[in-house]
Motif scaffolding. Structure first.
Motif, PDB file in Angstrom:
ATOM      1  N   TRP A 180       0.823  -1.215   0.000  1.00  0.00           N
ATOM      2  CA  TRP A 180       0.000   0.000   0.000  1.00  0.00           C
ATOM      3  C   TRP A 180       0.860   1.269   0.000  1.00  0.00           C
ATOM      4  O   TRP A 180       0.374   2.352  -0.351  1.00  0.00           O
ATOM      5  N   ILE A 181       2.126   1.130   0.360  1.00  0.00           N
ATOM      6  CA  ILE A 181       3.031   2.290   0.369  1.00  0.00           C
ATOM      7  C   ILE A 181       3.797   2.387  -0.949  1.00  0.00           C
ATOM      8  O   ILE A 181       3.812   3.434  -1.611  1.00  0.00           O
ATOM      9  N   PRO A 209      -4.452   6.033   5.823  1.00  0.00           N
ATOM     10  CA  PRO A 209      -4.305   4.720   5.160  1.00  0.00           C
ATOM     11  C   PRO A 209      -3.821   3.619   6.100  1.00  0.00           C
ATOM     12  O   PRO A 209      -4.091   2.437   5.860  1.00  0.00           O
ATOM     13  N   TRP A 210      -3.107   3.990   7.154  1.00  0.00           N
ATOM     14  CA  TRP A 210      -2.588   2.981   8.091  1.00  0.00           C
ATOM     15  C   TRP A 210      -3.725   2.174   8.713  1.00  0.00           C
ATOM     16  O   TRP A 210      -3.589   0.959   8.914  1.00  0.00           O
ATOM     17  N   PHE A 211      -4.848   2.817   9.008  1.00  0.00           N
ATOM     18  CA  PHE A 211      -5.966   2.130   9.662  1.00  0.00           C
ATOM     19  C   PHE A 211      -6.588   1.059   8.765  1.00  0.00           C
ATOM     20  O   PHE A 211      -7.196   0.118   9.258  1.00  0.00           O
ATOM     21  N   ARG A 212      -6.425   1.187   7.451  1.00  0.00           N
ATOM     22  CA  ARG A 212      -7.007   0.210   6.527  1.00  0.00           C
ATOM     23  C   ARG A 212      -6.151  -1.048   6.401  1.00  0.00           C
ATOM     24  O   ARG A 212      -6.650  -2.098   5.996  1.00  0.00           O
ATOM     25  N   VAL A 213      -4.861  -0.948   6.744  1.00  0.00           N
ATOM     26  CA  VAL A 213      -3.965  -2.093   6.534  1.00  0.00           C
ATOM     27  C   VAL A 213      -3.396  -2.642   7.838  1.00  0.00           C
ATOM     28  O   VAL A 213      -2.825  -3.739   7.849  1.00  0.00           O
ATOM     29  N   ALA A 214      -3.524  -1.914   8.934  1.00  0.00           N
ATOM     30  CA  ALA A 214      -2.926  -2.345  10.201  1.00  0.00           C
ATOM     31  C   ALA A 214      -3.586  -3.606  10.731  1.00  0.00           C
ATOM     32  O   ALA A 214      -4.807  -3.789  10.636  1.00  0.00           O
ATOM     33  N   SER A 215      -2.778  -4.497  11.318  1.00  0.00           N
ATOM     34  CA  SER A 215      -3.290  -5.706  11.939  1.00  0.00           C
ATOM     35  C   SER A 215      -3.975  -5.362  13.261  1.00  0.00           C
ATOM     36  O   SER A 215      -3.731  -4.303  13.848  1.00  0.00           O
ATOM     37  N   MET A 236      16.831   8.453   2.150  1.00  0.00           N
ATOM     38  CA  MET A 236      15.618   7.944   2.789  1.00  0.00           C
ATOM     39  C   MET A 236      14.405   8.660   2.206  1.00  0.00           C
ATOM     40  O   MET A 236      14.438   9.864   1.945  1.00  0.00           O
ATOM     41  N   GLU A 237      13.337   7.909   1.993  1.00  0.00           N
ATOM     42  CA  GLU A 237      12.103   8.488   1.468  1.00  0.00           C
ATOM     43  C   GLU A 237      11.042   8.463   2.562  1.00  0.00           C
ATOM     44  O   GLU A 237      10.741   7.417   3.129  1.00  0.00           O
ATOM     45  N   VAL A 238      10.524   9.627   2.871  1.00  0.00           N
ATOM     46  CA  VAL A 238       9.470   9.700   3.881  1.00  0.00           C
ATOM     47  C   VAL A 238       8.167  10.124   3.199  1.00  0.00           C
ATOM     48  O   VAL A 238       8.181  10.856   2.214  1.00  0.00           O
ATOM     49  N   LEU A 239       7.115   9.581   3.730  1.00  0.00           N
ATOM     50  CA  LEU A 239       6.984   8.776   4.930  1.00  0.00           C
ATOM     51  C   LEU A 239       7.213   7.279   4.686  1.00  0.00           C
ATOM     52  O   LEU A 239       7.231   6.483   5.637  1.00  0.00           O
ATOM     53  N   ALA A 240       7.395   6.874   3.447  1.00  0.00           N
ATOM     54  CA  ALA A 240       7.370   5.462   3.077  1.00  0.00           C
ATOM     55  C   ALA A 240       8.342   4.612   3.880  1.00  0.00           C
ATOM     56  O   ALA A 240       7.964   3.607   4.486  1.00  0.00           O
ATOM     57  N   ASP A 241       9.624   4.977   3.906  1.00  0.00           N
ATOM     58  CA  ASP A 241      10.643   4.120   4.525  1.00  0.00           C
ATOM     59  C   ASP A 241      10.476   4.010   6.035  1.00  0.00           C
ATOM     60  O   ASP A 241      11.035   3.090   6.656  1.00  0.00           O
ATOM     61  N   SER A 299      -2.260  22.923  16.777  1.00  0.00           N
ATOM     62  CA  SER A 299      -1.506  23.028  15.523  1.00  0.00           C
ATOM     63  C   SER A 299      -2.046  24.146  14.651  1.00  0.00           C
ATOM     64  O   SER A 299      -3.245  24.352  14.529  1.00  0.00           O
ATOM     65  N   THR A 300      -1.137  24.857  14.030  1.00  0.00           N
ATOM     66  CA  THR A 300      -1.521  25.937  13.113  1.00  0.00           C
ATOM     67  C   THR A 300      -1.190  25.603  11.675  1.00  0.00           C
ATOM     68  O   THR A 300      -1.351  26.443  10.796  1.00  0.00           O
ATOM     69  N   SER A 301      -0.692  24.377  11.474  1.00  0.00           N
ATOM     70  CA  SER A 301      -0.343  23.978  10.109  1.00  0.00           C
ATOM     71  C   SER A 301      -1.172  22.769   9.718  1.00  0.00           C
ATOM     72  O   SER A 301      -1.716  22.071  10.564  1.00  0.00           O
ATOM     73  N   THR A 302      -1.306  22.538   8.439  1.00  0.00           N
ATOM     74  CA  THR A 302      -2.060  21.406   7.919  1.00  0.00           C
ATOM     75  C   THR A 302      -1.149  20.205   7.794  1.00  0.00           C
ATOM     76  O   THR A 302      -0.086  20.285   7.214  1.00  0.00           O
ATOM     77  N   THR A 303      -1.604  19.068   8.343  1.00  0.00           N
ATOM     78  CA  THR A 303      -0.821  17.844   8.279  1.00  0.00           C
ATOM     79  C   THR A 303      -0.999  17.205   6.919  1.00  0.00           C
ATOM     80  O   THR A 303      -2.111  16.989   6.480  1.00  0.00           O
ATOM     81  N   ARG A 304       0.127  16.921   6.257  1.00  0.00           N
ATOM     82  CA  ARG A 304       0.076  16.229   4.982  1.00  0.00           C
ATOM     83  C   ARG A 304       0.610  14.818   5.156  1.00  0.00           C
ATOM     84  O   ARG A 304       1.476  14.578   5.971  1.00  0.00           O
ATOM     85  N   THR A 305       0.126  13.916   4.366  1.00  0.00           N
ATOM     86  CA  THR A 305       0.580  12.526   4.474  1.00  0.00           C
ATOM     87  C   THR A 305       1.041  11.982   3.132  1.00  0.00           C
ATOM     88  O   THR A 305       1.146  10.778   2.952  1.00  0.00           O
ATOM     89  N   THR A 306       1.348  12.875   2.196  1.00  0.00           N
ATOM     90  CA  THR A 306       1.859  12.415   0.911  1.00  0.00           C
ATOM     91  C   THR A 306       3.322  12.061   1.058  1.00  0.00           C
ATOM     92  O   THR A 306       4.026  12.605   1.880  1.00  0.00           O
ATOM     93  N   THR A 307       3.775  11.133   0.235  1.00  0.00           N
ATOM     94  CA  THR A 307       5.170  10.688   0.284  1.00  0.00           C
ATOM     95  C   THR A 307       6.031  11.610  -0.558  1.00  0.00           C
ATOM     96  O   THR A 307       5.735  11.888  -1.699  1.00  0.00           O
ATOM     97  N   THR A 308       7.130  12.083   0.039  1.00  0.00           N
ATOM     98  CA  THR A 308       8.051  12.985  -0.627  1.00  0.00           C
ATOM     99  C   THR A 308       9.457  12.446  -0.496  1.00  0.00           C
ATOM    100  O   THR A 308       9.838  11.991   0.569  1.00  0.00           O
ATOM    101  N   THR A 309      10.259  12.481  -1.552  1.00  0.00           N
ATOM    102  CA  THR A 309      11.627  11.998  -1.488  1.00  0.00           C
ATOM    103  C   THR A 309      12.519  13.111  -0.974  1.00  0.00           C
ATOM    104  O   THR A 309      12.709  14.118  -1.663  1.00  0.00           O
ATOM    105  N   ILE A 310      13.092  12.912   0.227  1.00  0.00           N
ATOM    106  CA  ILE A 310      13.963  13.903   0.836  1.00  0.00           C
ATOM    107  C   ILE A 310      14.993  13.188   1.673  1.00  0.00           C
ATOM    108  O   ILE A 310      14.889  12.005   1.943  1.00  0.00           O
TER     109      ILE A 310
END
Length: 349
Positions: A208-209, A310-316, A234-239, A337-348
């Motif tokens: 799924w990642i 997405p974690w909730f759909r695949v977690a045991s 390292m690629e986050v959040l994937a790795d 929090s004053t910022s928006t949480t993003r969960t897209t994968t970005t290579t950094i």
């Protein structure tokens, strides 16, 4: 020496030519007229295979290696030094440290050296009296000198107690993990290998990642050298998911304010049938355009960012209780929090 008539007329290999060539280097087949080395004798079944210059050089070199290995160890060391200087000419300028004539007696610990410290001892060989490596003693707690403080999310700033600025060599993300779970950041290669092993053994858990790019991810994470390029970052959040799964830990990832505002709480996908709550936590932050990770030490009970949906759909089932364990702390994050949480994968890195 005058060229003999046979060589001059037919470019054939006469004895005098062989002697002259032997004084300089090897004789390659390409230096002989093709008529002679392609000439079929008899039925032609015993014609020798013509190798390229590169293959001939390699064959000759390997014969020398075999011969050197059978000689005295002193000869082997001498030849090894010659090869090392040919491969790394920048090391020709290395010199032995100067003798320290001012020391009195043996002294304590390293203070009684009869020579000045080498560059390796100054930079790479630092140690404390307790025997811990420099990687384990690099924490800073003077927050007024924290250069990245205002680059981190506002929600977490007041909860930061210290930071560890790991070596910036392209392995920094894995260094943060190694400092937490592998006895020091210098063991970053262990983290890379265990992450690759986790992906090999439990690949379907992380489809799924990575999707169809799992093999590409394994190739990217695999690295045994020192400094690496972006193709091995390292690629986050994937790795972070296979890392959390392998070390049975929770990872709090913090992006920057503004454009790099992605922050998330990363949990294992499956902990092997055990329902125990998390025992280990790791907080890391990425410095955006600096392409660098650092490790953070936070106050007990600090707010934590949301768990990516997405974690909730695949977690045991054995890890769903972990999400409940952090529910109040994620609510505190949302409320402040004053910022928006993003969960897209970005290579950094």
């Amino acid at each position: 020496m005058r060229m003999c008539s046979l060589e001059y007329t037919w470019y054939s290999v006469c004895l005098s030519h062989l002697l002259r060539r032997a004084e300089r280097a090897s004789l390659y087949c390409q230096e002989v007229d093709p008529f002679w080395y392609r000439l079929a004798i008899g039925d032609g079944t015993d014609s020798a295979e013509i190798l390229s210059e590169r293959d001939q050089d390699r064959q000759f070199f390997m014969s020398l290696v075999t011969e050197v290995q059978a000689r005295d160890p002193a000869i082997m060391r001498s030849v090894s030094r010659v090869l090392q200087l040919e491969l790394y000419p920048d090391r020709r300028s290395f010199e032995e440290p100067e003798v320290n004539a001012t020391s009195k007696g043996r002294g304590k610990l390293n203070k009684g050296l009869r020579r000045n410290k080498s560059g390796f001892e100054h930079v790479m060989g630092k140690s404390t009296s307790s025997g811990k490596s420099s990687a384990a003693t690099g924490w800073r707690f003077d927050m007024e000198r924290f250069p990245y403080f205002h680059r981190l999310p506002l929600t977490i700033q007041e909860h930061i107690e210290g930071w560890l600025d790991v070596v910036a060599d392209g392995n920094c993300g894995f260094r943060c993990v190694a400092d937490a779970f592998c006895s020091g950041q210098d063991n970053w290669d262990i983290v890379r290998r265990t992450t690759v092993s986790e992906l090999h053994q439990n690949g379907p858990l992380f489809h799924w990642i990575y999707g169809d790019d799992l093999n590409e991810a394994i190739t990217r994470i695999t690295w045994e050298g020192e400094r690496c390029g972006e193709e091995h970052y390292m690629e986050v959040l994937a790795d972070l998911y296979p890392i959390a799964n392998h070390y049975r830990c929770t990872i709090f990832f913090f992006g920057l304010n503004g454009r790099f505002g992605m922050s998330a709480t990363i949990l294992p996908v499956d902990v092997g049938g055990r329902n125990a709550l998390p025992q280990r936590e790791l907080a890391i932050a990425h410095l955006g355009s600096y392409k660098h990770f650092i490790r953070l030490q936070l106050k007990q009970g600090h707010p934590v960012p949301q768990i990516p949906p997405p974690w909730f759909r695949v977690a045991s089932q054995n890890v769903l209780s972990w999400a409940q364990h952090y529910s109040r702390r994620t609510q505190r994050w949302d409320s402040s929090s004053t910022s928006t949480t993003r969960t897209t994968t970005t290579t950094i890195d």
